[in-house]
Design a protein around this motif. Structure first.
Motif, PDB file in Angstrom:
ATOM      1  N   ARG A 110       0.794  -1.232   0.000  1.00 40.12           N
ATOM      2  CA  ARG A 110       0.000   0.000   0.000  1.00 40.12           C
ATOM      3  C   ARG A 110       0.824   1.278   0.000  1.00 40.12           C
ATOM      4  O   ARG A 110       0.268   2.374  -0.049  1.00 40.12           O
ATOM      5  N   GLY A 111       2.152   1.164   0.091  1.00 39.15           N
ATOM      6  CA  GLY A 111       2.942   2.389   0.147  1.00 39.15           C
ATOM      7  C   GLY A 111       4.429   2.134   0.095  1.00 39.15           C
ATOM      8  O   GLY A 111       4.888   0.990   0.092  1.00 39.15           O
ATOM      9  N   VAL A 112       5.179   3.241   0.031  1.00 38.16           N
ATOM     10  CA  VAL A 112       6.635   3.159  -0.037  1.00 38.16           C
ATOM     11  C   VAL A 112       7.255   4.222   0.866  1.00 38.16           C
ATOM     12  O   VAL A 112       6.654   5.259   1.141  1.00 38.16           O
ATOM     13  N   LEU A 113       8.472   3.926   1.301  1.00 38.30           N
ATOM     14  CA  LEU A 113       9.334   4.895   1.970  1.00 38.30           C
ATOM     15  C   LEU A 113      10.423   5.200   0.964  1.00 38.30           C
ATOM     16  O   LEU A 113      11.059   4.286   0.428  1.00 38.30           O
ATOM     17  N   ALA A 114      10.607   6.475   0.651  1.00 35.31           N
ATOM     18  CA  ALA A 114      11.571   6.866  -0.368  1.00 35.31           C
ATOM     19  C   ALA A 114      12.501   7.945   0.165  1.00 35.31           C
ATOM     20  O   ALA A 114      12.204   8.601   1.157  1.00 35.31           O
ATOM     21  N   THR A 115      13.631   8.095  -0.530  1.00 37.39           N
ATOM     22  CA  THR A 115      14.572   9.157  -0.199  1.00 37.39           C
ATOM     23  C   THR A 115      14.770  10.041  -1.421  1.00 37.39           C
ATOM     24  O   THR A 115      14.729   9.568  -2.559  1.00 37.39           O
ATOM     25  N   ALA A 116      14.968  11.325  -1.162  1.00 37.75           N
ATOM     26  CA  ALA A 116      15.235  12.290  -2.220  1.00 37.75           C
ATOM     27  C   ALA A 116      15.921  13.492  -1.588  1.00 37.75           C
ATOM     28  O   ALA A 116      15.741  13.768  -0.395  1.00 37.75           O
ATOM     29  N   GLU A 117      16.714  14.190  -2.383  1.00 40.19           N
ATOM     30  CA  GLU A 117      17.394  15.379  -1.867  1.00 40.19           C
ATOM     31  C   GLU A 117      16.381  16.427  -1.420  1.00 40.19           C
ATOM     32  O   GLU A 117      16.543  17.060  -0.391  1.00 40.19           O
ATOM     33  N   HIS A 118      15.321  16.582  -2.200  1.00 42.53           N
ATOM     34  CA  HIS A 118      14.258  17.533  -1.871  1.00 42.53           C
ATOM     35  C   HIS A 118      12.927  16.775  -1.862  1.00 42.53           C
ATOM     36  O   HIS A 118      12.277  16.650  -2.898  1.00 42.53           O
ATOM     37  N   PRO A 119      12.505  16.260  -0.708  1.00 42.31           N
ATOM     38  CA  PRO A 119      11.258  15.493  -0.658  1.00 42.31           C
ATOM     39  C   PRO A 119      10.040  16.373  -0.952  1.00 42.31           C
ATOM     40  O   PRO A 119      10.062  17.573  -0.700  1.00 42.31           O
ATOM     41  N   PRO A 120       8.976  15.784  -1.488  1.00 39.80           N
ATOM     42  CA  PRO A 120       7.744  16.543  -1.714  1.00 39.80           C
ATOM     43  C   PRO A 120       7.086  16.898  -0.381  1.00 39.80           C
ATOM     44  O   PRO A 120       7.420  16.338   0.663  1.00 39.80           O
ATOM     45  N   ARG A 121       6.139  17.823  -0.442  1.00 38.37           N
ATOM     46  CA  ARG A 121       5.440  18.246   0.775  1.00 38.37           C
ATOM     47  C   ARG A 121       4.386  17.232   1.190  1.00 38.37           C
ATOM     48  O   ARG A 121       3.821  16.524   0.359  1.00 38.37           O
ATOM     49  N   ARG A 122       4.108  17.202   2.473  1.00 39.97           N
ATOM     50  CA  ARG A 122       3.062  16.336   3.030  1.00 39.97           C
ATOM     51  C   ARG A 122       1.719  16.714   2.419  1.00 39.97           C
ATOM     52  O   ARG A 122       1.391  17.879   2.266  1.00 39.97           O
ATOM     53  N   GLY A 123       0.935  15.708   2.018  1.00 40.68           N
ATOM     54  CA  GLY A 123      -0.375  15.934   1.431  1.00 40.68           C
ATOM     55  C   GLY A 123      -0.361  16.061  -0.074  1.00 40.68           C
ATOM     56  O   GLY A 123      -1.412  16.012  -0.715  1.00 40.68           O
ATOM     57  N   GLU A 124       0.818  16.225  -0.659  1.00 39.75           N
ATOM     58  CA  GLU A 124       0.928  16.412  -2.106  1.00 39.75           C
ATOM     59  C   GLU A 124       0.684  15.089  -2.837  1.00 39.75           C
ATOM     60  O   GLU A 124       1.078  14.024  -2.374  1.00 39.75           O
ATOM     61  N   PHE A 125       0.038  15.167  -3.991  1.00 39.75           N
ATOM     62  CA  PHE A 125      -0.164  13.994  -4.830  1.00 39.75           C
ATOM     63  C   PHE A 125       1.029  13.874  -5.772  1.00 39.75           C
ATOM     64  O   PHE A 125       1.464  14.869  -6.354  1.00 39.75           O
ATOM     65  N   VAL A 126       1.548  12.665  -5.882  1.00 38.58           N
ATOM     66  CA  VAL A 126       2.755  12.434  -6.675  1.00 38.58           C
ATOM     67  C   VAL A 126       2.549  11.241  -7.591  1.00 38.58           C
ATOM     68  O   VAL A 126       1.618  10.453  -7.419  1.00 38.58           O
ATOM     69  N   GLU A 127       3.465  11.128  -8.556  1.00 42.77           N
ATOM     70  CA  GLU A 127       3.486   9.962  -9.439  1.00 42.77           C
ATOM     71  C   GLU A 127       4.886   9.365  -9.361  1.00 42.77           C
ATOM     72  O   GLU A 127       5.878  10.074  -9.462  1.00 42.77           O
ATOM     73  N   LEU A 128       4.943   8.063  -9.160  1.00 44.54           N
ATOM     74  CA  LEU A 128       6.214   7.342  -9.140  1.00 44.54           C
ATOM     75  C   LEU A 128       6.289   6.470 -10.383  1.00 44.54           C
ATOM     76  O   LEU A 128       5.320   5.787 -10.730  1.00 44.54           O
ATOM     77  N   GLN A 129       7.438   6.490 -11.038  1.00 44.86           N
ATOM     78  CA  GLN A 129       7.651   5.574 -12.152  1.00 44.86           C
ATOM     79  C   GLN A 129       8.718   4.578 -11.722  1.00 44.86           C
ATOM     80  O   GLN A 129       9.858   4.951 -11.443  1.00 44.86           O
ATOM     81  N   ILE A 130       8.312   3.323 -11.644  1.00 43.46           N
ATOM     82  CA  ILE A 130       9.203   2.235 -11.275  1.00 43.46           C
ATOM     83  C   ILE A 130       9.251   1.308 -12.476  1.00 43.46           C
ATOM     84  O   ILE A 130       8.247   0.661 -12.795  1.00 43.46           O
ATOM     85  N   GLY A 131      10.388   1.269 -13.154  1.00 45.24           N
ATOM     86  CA  GLY A 131      10.481   0.485 -14.382  1.00 45.24           C
ATOM     87  C   GLY A 131       9.480   1.010 -15.390  1.00 45.24           C
ATOM     88  O   GLY A 131       9.434   2.200 -15.674  1.00 45.24           O
ATOM     89  N   ARG A 132       8.630   0.130 -15.888  1.00 48.42           N
ATOM     90  CA  ARG A 132       7.609   0.525 -16.871  1.00 48.42           C
ATOM     91  C   ARG A 132       6.299   0.945 -16.212  1.00 48.42           C
ATOM     92  O   ARG A 132       5.336   1.249 -16.892  1.00 48.42           O
TER      93      ARG A 132
END
Length: 160
Positions: A38-60
């Motif tokens: 149901r979810g992921v824990l991710a790392t990024a230099e500049h994480p998105p804000r809480r509540g923001e809708f995002v799209e992740l592309q994993i492979g295809r």
């Protein structure tokens, strides 16, 4: 993050999977380090804000989700669809979305199917429709009767 008295819904699988993140800041690389269906824990230099809708592309695969929490270079995303942890951990070259459960399929059926499968609800809808028709008929009869009652007054007004 999560409180100690707020247990996780399901176990997490540690991983190191590269992915692309698209959010309000644009598109960039992220690393998934913890995966569940149901979810992921991710790392990024500049994480998105809480509540923001995002799209992740994993492979295809492209997955939509909402950021549930954020911290220093880490953030958690709740995914819209359930995913295969094994397929995600392998880099997402195979489809990662899991088949919907029976309850999810039932929840997304059309209104007509839902009514036909629930006789009580169908009876209530029929009862409601009959009441609407009855009120409309009474209104028409009342309007027609009032019109007849005022006919002499209308004739007198026309005679002026």
């Amino acid at each position: 993050m999560f409180a100690a008295n707020n247990p996780r819904v399901e176990p997490r699988t540690r991983a190191m999977v590269r992915a692309r993140l698209r959010d309000a800041q644009g598109e960039r690389d992220v690393c998934l380090i913890d995966i569940s269906t149901r979810g992921v824990l991710a790392t990024a230099e500049h994480p998105p804000r809480r509540g923001e809708f995002v799209e992740l592309q994993i492979g295809r695969n492209r997955l939509a989700g909402q950021v549930k929490w954020t911290g220093d270079h880490r953030f958690g995303v709740s995914l819209r669809e359930r995913v295969s942890v094994a397929a995600m951990a392998e880099g997402g070259n195979e489809p990662v979305e899991l088949a919907r459960s029976v309850s999810q399929v039932r929840a997304r059926r059309s209104t007509g199917d839902a009514l036909l499968s629930n006789p009580q609800m169908l009876g209530r809808m029929f009862d409601f429709a009959l009441r609407v028709v009855a009120v409309a008929c009474v209104g028409y009869i009342a309007f027609d009767s009032i019109g007849e009652a005022f006919a002499p007054l209308q004739e007198a007004m026309r005679a002026r």
